[in-house]
Design an enzyme around this catalytic site. Structure first.
Site, PDB file in Angstrom:
ATOM      1  N   HIS A 133       2.690  -7.546  19.874  1.00  4.39           N
ATOM      2  CA  HIS A 133       2.332  -7.089  21.225  1.00  4.39           C
ATOM      3  C   HIS A 133       1.999  -8.331  22.059  1.00  4.39           C
ATOM      4  O   HIS A 133       1.518  -9.326  21.516  1.00  4.39           O
ATOM      5  CB  HIS A 133       1.101  -6.182  21.082  1.00  4.39           C
ATOM      6  CG  HIS A 133       0.679  -5.473  22.323  1.00  4.39           C
ATOM      7  ND1 HIS A 133      -0.051  -6.063  23.314  1.00  4.39           N
ATOM      8  CD2 HIS A 133       0.856  -4.182  22.717  1.00  4.39           C
ATOM      9  CE1 HIS A 133      -0.306  -5.185  24.266  1.00  4.39           C
ATOM     10  NE2 HIS A 133       0.241  -4.030  23.934  1.00  4.39           N
ATOM     11  N   ASP A 210      -4.112  -7.968  14.017  1.00  6.67           N
ATOM     12  CA  ASP A 210      -4.220  -7.087  15.175  1.00  6.67           C
ATOM     13  C   ASP A 210      -4.101  -5.663  14.633  1.00  6.67           C
ATOM     14  O   ASP A 210      -3.015  -5.212  14.263  1.00  6.67           O
ATOM     15  CB  ASP A 210      -3.084  -7.423  16.151  1.00  6.67           C
ATOM     16  CG  ASP A 210      -2.919  -6.388  17.247  1.00  6.67           C
ATOM     17  OD1 ASP A 210      -3.610  -5.348  17.214  1.00  6.67           O
ATOM     18  OD2 ASP A 210      -2.087  -6.611  18.146  1.00  6.67           O
ATOM     19  N   GLN A 213      -2.991  -0.650  16.184  1.00  7.00           N
ATOM     20  CA  GLN A 213      -2.227   0.550  15.803  1.00  7.00           C
ATOM     21  C   GLN A 213      -2.512   0.977  14.367  1.00  7.00           C
ATOM     22  O   GLN A 213      -1.956   1.973  13.907  1.00  7.00           O
ATOM     23  CB  GLN A 213      -0.721   0.294  15.972  1.00  7.00           C
ATOM     24  CG  GLN A 213      -0.301   0.020  17.396  1.00  7.00           C
ATOM     25  CD  GLN A 213      -0.501   1.225  18.325  1.00  7.00           C
ATOM     26  OE1 GLN A 213      -0.621   2.363  17.877  1.00  7.00           O
ATOM     27  NE2 GLN A 213      -0.533   0.974  19.615  1.00  7.00           N
ATOM     28  N   LYS A 236      -7.718   3.786  21.227  1.00  9.17           N
ATOM     29  CA  LYS A 236      -6.607   4.268  20.395  1.00  9.17           C
ATOM     30  C   LYS A 236      -7.138   5.012  19.171  1.00  9.17           C
ATOM     31  O   LYS A 236      -6.388   5.612  18.416  1.00  9.17           O
ATOM     32  CB  LYS A 236      -5.718   3.105  19.969  1.00  9.17           C
ATOM     33  CG  LYS A 236      -5.018   2.431  21.159  1.00  9.17           C
ATOM     34  CD  LYS A 236      -4.108   1.331  20.690  1.00  9.17           C
ATOM     35  CE  LYS A 236      -3.728   0.358  21.780  1.00  9.17           C
ATOM     36  NZ  LYS A 236      -2.778   0.872  22.769  1.00  9.17           N
TER      37      LYS A 236
HETATM   38  C1  LIG Z   1      -0.319  -3.628  18.458  1.00 12.28           C
HETATM   39  C2  LIG Z   1      -1.178  -3.713  19.686  1.00 12.28           C
HETATM   40  N1  LIG Z   1      -1.934  -4.789  19.878  1.00 12.28           N
HETATM   41  C3  LIG Z   1      -2.729  -4.913  20.946  1.00 12.28           C
HETATM   42  C4  LIG Z   1      -2.782  -3.933  21.902  1.00 12.28           C
HETATM   43  C5  LIG Z   1      -3.687  -4.115  23.071  1.00 12.28           C
HETATM   44  O1  LIG Z   1      -4.726  -3.200  23.046  1.00 12.28           O
HETATM   45  P1  LIG Z   1      -5.712  -3.055  24.271  1.00 12.28           P
HETATM   46  O2  LIG Z   1      -4.842  -2.868  25.494  1.00 12.28           O
HETATM   47  O3  LIG Z   1      -6.522  -1.847  23.944  1.00 12.28           O
HETATM   48  O4  LIG Z   1      -6.522  -4.298  24.347  1.00 12.28           O
HETATM   49  C6  LIG Z   1      -2.001  -2.793  21.770  1.00 12.28           C
HETATM   50  C7  LIG Z   1      -1.988  -1.754  22.798  1.00 12.28           C
HETATM   51  O5  LIG Z   1      -1.047  -1.031  22.964  1.00 12.28           O
HETATM   52  C8  LIG Z   1      -1.185  -2.680  20.610  1.00 12.28           C
HETATM   53  O6  LIG Z   1      -0.418  -1.606  20.423  1.00 12.28           O
END
Ligand SMILES: Cc1ncc(COP(=O)(O)O)c(C=O)c1O
Length: 416
Positions: A133, A210, A213, A236
């Site tokens: 991401h 990270d 998900q 999430k």
């Molecule tokens: C794999 C992954 N990492 C990081 C994020 C970022 O999360 P946030 O926007 O809640 O900080 C997301 C959000 O969709 C994600 O799916």
């Protein structure tokens, strides 16, 4: 408890009962019952979470760690209580290894700006993977630009599985950190992170996972994984927006400089010198998102009550059903076919633009996500601009999947 219904296998989810816990799911949109298939973007909230937040504001609202009065005591107890719930949820060794942040994005930026800025220098390398991401790419890219370091990228195969040999090869003497997703938001791939952490540690390279998900779908045990940092977002995980978690191993957090300066993160301040508070407060400058932390604690209680293994089993079953069902739709191509997958179904439908797929489905009351999913380098690797993505959560049913398939047939009719 709603774990078991008569006649059901022990520990399985009673999804109909679960759905009643989510008030938002009762509504009709565009004259049709809402089919919510966008939980990877943000999950819906059970009443228990909404009530916990309301209760805090109705009864206990006060600032934490500061007041001598009863309300402040209650607010502090609830806030710190949530930290302990998070600790237990991911099996961290100590509550002070849990830092409350705004979300996964902030957690990763914190590590890049504190750990990264002291550990990475000119000619060093930070290793990520091609399926990250943006929030696990850009903070490292910014750091590398500032330090004259190099961002390396581990490749994957066409199913969306990391090429382990290549990854191993990229963990080199100048690698200062490996940062990768536990579960890919765009492909659903569950990466073999335990093995990867082992591989990196053999070369003394710390690992940030990270878990944005992963936390809502899998049992996470940071000690068993052996990772050095783990990041996830409350929203999430059926909790509120604006709250998330950075887990860090004590030894590393102790060494790291604070990120933001201000109230609560200090031990003493003079104009000549400031000494910093102990962990985790060193990293929590200013008034935190107290209600958010309490809401996250309630969300953790909620999913723990259902049981992560029951949730994972339900979603696994649903993912299998959905994968087969989508394969019956002529012209549909699944993007992300790793052997080990969580509940994400990215796809293309003939040459219909994913945005059009999403718009037609929306008219049927079906909410999916379309676009690059904040993973533009991954889209480039796949040679596509975007996908349509249906993501499943504990409240989804086979009927939701059937509605999606019927909706996709409508899309085909519209664009025939
Ligand atoms: C794999 C992954 N990492 C990081 C994020 C970022 O999360 P946030 O926007 O809640 O900080 C997301 C959000 O969709 C994600 O799916």
């Amino acid at each position: 408890m709603r774990l078991v219904r008569a006649g059901e296998a022990r520990g399985s989810l009673d999804v109909e009962s679960v759905r009643k816990d989510f008030p938002i799911l009762r509504q009709q949109v565009r004259g049709k019952p809402l089919v919510y298939l966008d939980s990877a973007a943000t999950a819906q909230k059970p009443r228990a979470v909404i009530d916990a937040i309301a209760r805090y504001y109705l009864d206990d609202n006060a600032n934490v760690h500061r007041g001598v009065h009863l309300l402040s005591e209650r607010a502090t107890e609830a806030y710190e209580g949530s930290r302990e719930k998070v600790r237990r949820f991911i099996n961290a060794a100590h509550a002070h290894e849990i830092v409350f942040v705004r979300g996964t994005t902030e957690a990763i930026n914190l590590v890049a700006q504190t750990y990264g800025r002291t550990q990475v220098s000119v000619g060093d390398e930070v290793l990520v993977t091609v399926m990250e991401h943006h929030s696990n790419i850009v903070p490292w890219q910014m750091l590398c630009e500032e330090k004259g370091a190099i961002l390396r990228v581990a490749p994957m195969d066409d199913h969306g599985q990391l090429l382990m040999g290549e990854l191993e090869h990229l963990i080199r003497p100048r690698t200062r950190l490996l940062a990768l997703g536990h579960v890919s938001n765009a492909l659903g791939t569950i990466n073999p992170v335990r093995r990867i952490v082992e591989m990196a540690h053999q070369r003394s390279v710390p690992v940030l996972l990270d878990g944005a998900q992963a936390a809502p779908h899998l049992e996470v045990d940071v000690q068993a994984l052996g990772c050095d940092f783990y990041a996830f977002s409350g929203h999430k995980l059926f909790g509120p927006t604006g709250i998330g978690v950075l887990y860090g191993r004590s030894e590393l957090l102790e060494q790291m400089r604070p990120w933001q300066g201000g109230g609560d993160m200090i031990s003493s301040v003079t104009f000549e010198k400031t000494t910093y508070n102990k962990l985790p407060h060193k990293f929590e400058a200013g008034t935190p998102d107290i209600a958010g932390a309490i809401g996250l604690g309630a969300a953790i209680d909620y999913v723990s009550g259902l049981g992560l293994s029951a949730i994972a089993a339900h979603e696994h079953d649903l993912l299998g059903y959905a994968t087969e069902a989508l394969r019956t739709v002529p012209g549909l191509r699944l993007i992300g076919t790793a052997k080990d997958k969580a509940s994400v179904l990215s796809f293309l439908l003939g040459d219909v633009h994913p945005h059009d797929v999403g718009t037609v489905l929306d008219r049927e009351g079906i909410a999916i996500r379309t676009g690059h999913h904040c993973a533009q380098p991954l889209m480039r690797r796949l040679g596509i601009a975007a996908t349509a993505r249906a993501s499943l959560a504990l409240y989804n049913t086979r009927e939701d999947v059937d509605a999606l398939v019927a909706g996709l047939h409508k899309v085909r009719e519209v664009f025939a």
